[in-house]
Design a protein around this motif. Sequence first.
Motif, PDB file in Angstrom:
ATOM      1  N   THR A  50       0.807  -1.225   0.000  1.00  0.00           N
ATOM      2  CA  THR A  50       0.000   0.000   0.000  1.00  0.00           C
ATOM      3  C   THR A  50       0.837   1.271   0.000  1.00  0.00           C
ATOM      4  OG1 THR A  50      -0.133  -0.087   2.405  1.00  0.00           O
ATOM      5  CG2 THR A  50      -1.921  -1.138   1.172  1.00  0.00           C
ATOM      6  N   LYS A  51       2.157   1.145  -0.004  1.00  0.00           N
ATOM      7  CA  LYS A  51       3.040   2.313  -0.019  1.00  0.00           C
ATOM      8  C   LYS A  51       4.044   2.168  -1.151  1.00  0.00           C
ATOM      9  CE  LYS A  51       4.785   3.629   3.892  1.00  0.00           C
ATOM     10  NZ  LYS A  51       5.463   3.572   5.202  1.00  0.00           N
ATOM     11  N   ILE A  52       4.666   3.275  -1.513  1.00  0.00           N
ATOM     12  CA  ILE A  52       5.705   3.272  -2.547  1.00  0.00           C
ATOM     13  C   ILE A  52       7.066   3.172  -1.867  1.00  0.00           C
ATOM     14  CG2 ILE A  52       6.794   4.609  -4.388  1.00  0.00           C
ATOM     15  CD1 ILE A  52       4.068   5.881  -4.920  1.00  0.00           C
ATOM     16  N   TYR A  53       7.912   2.264  -2.371  1.00  0.00           N
ATOM     17  CA  TYR A  53       9.268   2.081  -1.857  1.00  0.00           C
ATOM     18  C   TYR A  53      10.249   2.176  -3.016  1.00  0.00           C
ATOM     19  CZ  TYR A  53       6.923   0.197   2.260  1.00  0.00           C
ATOM     20  OH  TYR A  53       6.126   0.035   3.363  1.00  0.00           O
ATOM     21  N   ARG A  54      11.521   2.348  -2.714  1.00  0.00           N
ATOM     22  CA  ARG A  54      12.562   2.360  -3.739  1.00  0.00           C
ATOM     23  C   ARG A  54      13.389   1.102  -3.588  1.00  0.00           C
ATOM     24  NH1 ARG A  54      13.775   5.502  -7.661  1.00  0.00           N
ATOM     25  NH2 ARG A  54      12.544   7.188  -6.821  1.00  0.00           N
ATOM     26  N   CYS A  55      13.490   0.327  -4.666  1.00  0.00           N
ATOM     27  CA  CYS A  55      14.229  -0.933  -4.657  1.00  0.00           C
ATOM     28  C   CYS A  55      15.730  -0.645  -4.693  1.00  0.00           C
ATOM     29  CB  CYS A  55      13.830  -1.771  -5.876  1.00  0.00           C
ATOM     30  SG  CYS A  55      14.770  -3.278  -6.074  1.00  0.00           S
ATOM     31  N   PRO A  56      16.508  -1.183  -3.744  1.00  0.00           N
ATOM     32  CA  PRO A  56      17.964  -0.952  -3.761  1.00  0.00           C
ATOM     33  C   PRO A  56      18.668  -1.717  -4.870  1.00  0.00           C
ATOM     34  CG  PRO A  56      17.363  -2.365  -1.922  1.00  0.00           C
ATOM     35  CD  PRO A  56      16.087  -1.937  -2.570  1.00  0.00           C
ATOM     36  N   GLY A  57      18.004  -2.677  -5.497  1.00  0.00           N
ATOM     37  CA  GLY A  57      18.634  -3.445  -6.565  1.00  0.00           C
ATOM     38  C   GLY A  57      18.664  -2.716  -7.892  1.00  0.00           C
ATOM     39  N   CYS A  58      17.564  -2.046  -8.227  1.00  0.00           N
ATOM     40  CA  CYS A  58      17.481  -1.366  -9.527  1.00  0.00           C
ATOM     41  C   CYS A  58      17.284   0.141  -9.393  1.00  0.00           C
ATOM     42  CB  CYS A  58      16.336  -1.949 -10.342  1.00  0.00           C
ATOM     43  SG  CYS A  58      14.695  -1.657  -9.642  1.00  0.00           S
ATOM     44  N   ASP A  59      17.063   0.619  -8.178  1.00  0.00           N
ATOM     45  CA  ASP A  59      16.845   2.035  -7.890  1.00  0.00           C
ATOM     46  C   ASP A  59      15.574   2.583  -8.542  1.00  0.00           C
ATOM     47  OD1 ASP A  59      17.644   4.268  -6.405  1.00  0.00           O
ATOM     48  OD2 ASP A  59      18.488   5.220  -8.185  1.00  0.00           O
ATOM     49  N   TRP A  91      15.831  -9.004  -6.021  1.00  0.00           N
ATOM     50  CA  TRP A  91      16.358  -9.741  -4.873  1.00  0.00           C
ATOM     51  C   TRP A  91      16.992 -11.056  -5.326  1.00  0.00           C
ATOM     52  CZ3 TRP A  91      18.164  -9.353  -0.263  1.00  0.00           C
ATOM     53  CH2 TRP A  91      18.292 -10.471   0.541  1.00  0.00           C
ATOM     54  N   ASN A  92      16.331 -11.755  -6.241  1.00  0.00           N
ATOM     55  CA  ASN A  92      16.855 -13.030  -6.727  1.00  0.00           C
ATOM     56  C   ASN A  92      18.120 -12.861  -7.565  1.00  0.00           C
ATOM     57  OD1 ASN A  92      14.788 -14.422  -5.472  1.00  0.00           O
ATOM     58  ND2 ASN A  92      13.463 -14.339  -7.271  1.00  0.00           N
ATOM     59  N   ALA A  93      18.323 -11.688  -8.165  1.00  0.00           N
ATOM     60  CA  ALA A  93      19.476 -11.455  -9.039  1.00  0.00           C
ATOM     61  C   ALA A  93      20.589 -10.671  -8.352  1.00  0.00           C
ATOM     62  CB  ALA A  93      19.022 -10.702 -10.291  1.00  0.00           C
ATOM     63  N   ARG A  94      20.496 -10.417  -7.059  1.00  0.00           N
ATOM     64  CA  ARG A  94      21.473  -9.546  -6.395  1.00  0.00           C
ATOM     65  C   ARG A  94      22.892 -10.091  -6.439  1.00  0.00           C
ATOM     66  NH1 ARG A  94      19.315 -12.659  -2.659  1.00  0.00           N
ATOM     67  NH2 ARG A  94      20.552 -13.315  -0.855  1.00  0.00           N
ATOM     68  N   ASP A  95      23.066 -11.417  -6.519  1.00  0.00           N
ATOM     69  CA  ASP A  95      24.413 -11.998  -6.585  1.00  0.00           C
ATOM     70  C   ASP A  95      25.012 -11.892  -7.977  1.00  0.00           C
ATOM     71  OD1 ASP A  95      24.414 -12.667  -3.926  1.00  0.00           O
ATOM     72  OD2 ASP A  95      23.688 -14.711  -4.259  1.00  0.00           O
ATOM     73  N   ARG A  96      24.184 -11.663  -8.990  1.00  0.00           N
ATOM     74  CA  ARG A  96      24.668 -11.641 -10.374  1.00  0.00           C
ATOM     75  C   ARG A  96      24.993 -10.247 -10.891  1.00  0.00           C
ATOM     76  NH1 ARG A  96      20.268 -15.216 -10.702  1.00  0.00           N
ATOM     77  NH2 ARG A  96      19.008 -13.674 -11.788  1.00  0.00           N
ATOM     78  N   ARG A  97      24.741  -9.221 -10.085  1.00  0.00           N
ATOM     79  CA  ARG A  97      25.048  -7.867 -10.547  1.00  0.00           C
ATOM     80  C   ARG A  97      25.655  -7.042  -9.420  1.00  0.00           C
ATOM     81  NH1 ARG A  97      19.178  -5.256 -11.523  1.00  0.00           N
ATOM     82  NH2 ARG A  97      18.102  -6.892 -10.427  1.00  0.00           N
ATOM     83  N   GLY A  98      26.323  -6.007  -9.798  1.00  0.00           N
ATOM     84  CA  GLY A  98      26.949  -5.122  -8.815  1.00  0.00           C
ATOM     85  C   GLY A  98      25.955  -4.132  -8.264  1.00  0.00           C
ATOM     86  N   PRO A  99      26.419  -3.296  -7.365  1.00  0.00           N
ATOM     87  CA  PRO A  99      25.531  -2.278  -6.797  1.00  0.00           C
ATOM     88  C   PRO A  99      25.099  -1.278  -7.866  1.00  0.00           C
ATOM     89  CG  PRO A  99      27.772  -1.972  -6.024  1.00  0.00           C
ATOM     90  CD  PRO A  99      27.763  -3.236  -6.829  1.00  0.00           C
ATOM     91  N   THR A 100      23.919  -0.712  -7.685  1.00  0.00           N
ATOM     92  CA  THR A 100      23.420   0.267  -8.641  1.00  0.00           C
ATOM     93  C   THR A 100      24.148   1.587  -8.487  1.00  0.00           C
ATOM     94  OG1 THR A 100      21.701   0.970  -7.117  1.00  0.00           O
ATOM     95  CG2 THR A 100      21.124  -0.731  -8.717  1.00  0.00           C
ATOM     96  N   ARG A 101      24.225   2.321  -9.552  1.00  0.00           N
ATOM     97  CA  ARG A 101      24.879   3.621  -9.509  1.00  0.00           C
ATOM     98  C   ARG A 101      23.846   4.686  -9.210  1.00  0.00           C
ATOM     99  NH1 ARG A 101      27.774   6.628 -14.573  1.00  0.00           N
ATOM    100  NH2 ARG A 101      28.201   8.546 -13.455  1.00  0.00           N
TER     101      ARG A 101
END
Length: 104
Positions: A50-59, A91-101
């Motif tokens: 019910t709220k808007i959040y920002r995903c740390p994986g893709c920003d 979340w499932n792909a966090r090991d396959r990519r680096g941190p977002t810029r």
Amino acid sequence: MPRRNRPQRPKGLTADTSHRAAGTGFNISRVEQGSDGDWMVRTVTAAQATKIYRCPGCDHEIRTGVAHVVTWPSAEHGSVADRRHWHTSCWNARDRRGPTRRWS
């Protein structure tokens, strides 16, 4: 006349679901192990979002009505400051990519 494959419930009878709280099956946390440590993960259904959040994986934003996961380090007791809302695929792909810029 075609055959009915499922039994028909007599009119006036409904299933008794008053003993279940909404979404109880999805509010159970589980531990997931990854290269970055152990994480507690909880699934949030689309109806519960019910709220808007920002995903740390893709920003990108996780809009209302979008199913996603909430994670926090398993060593912590899940304080609000440690919880992060992720798109399930991020979340499932966090090991396959680096941190977002972060763009300034």
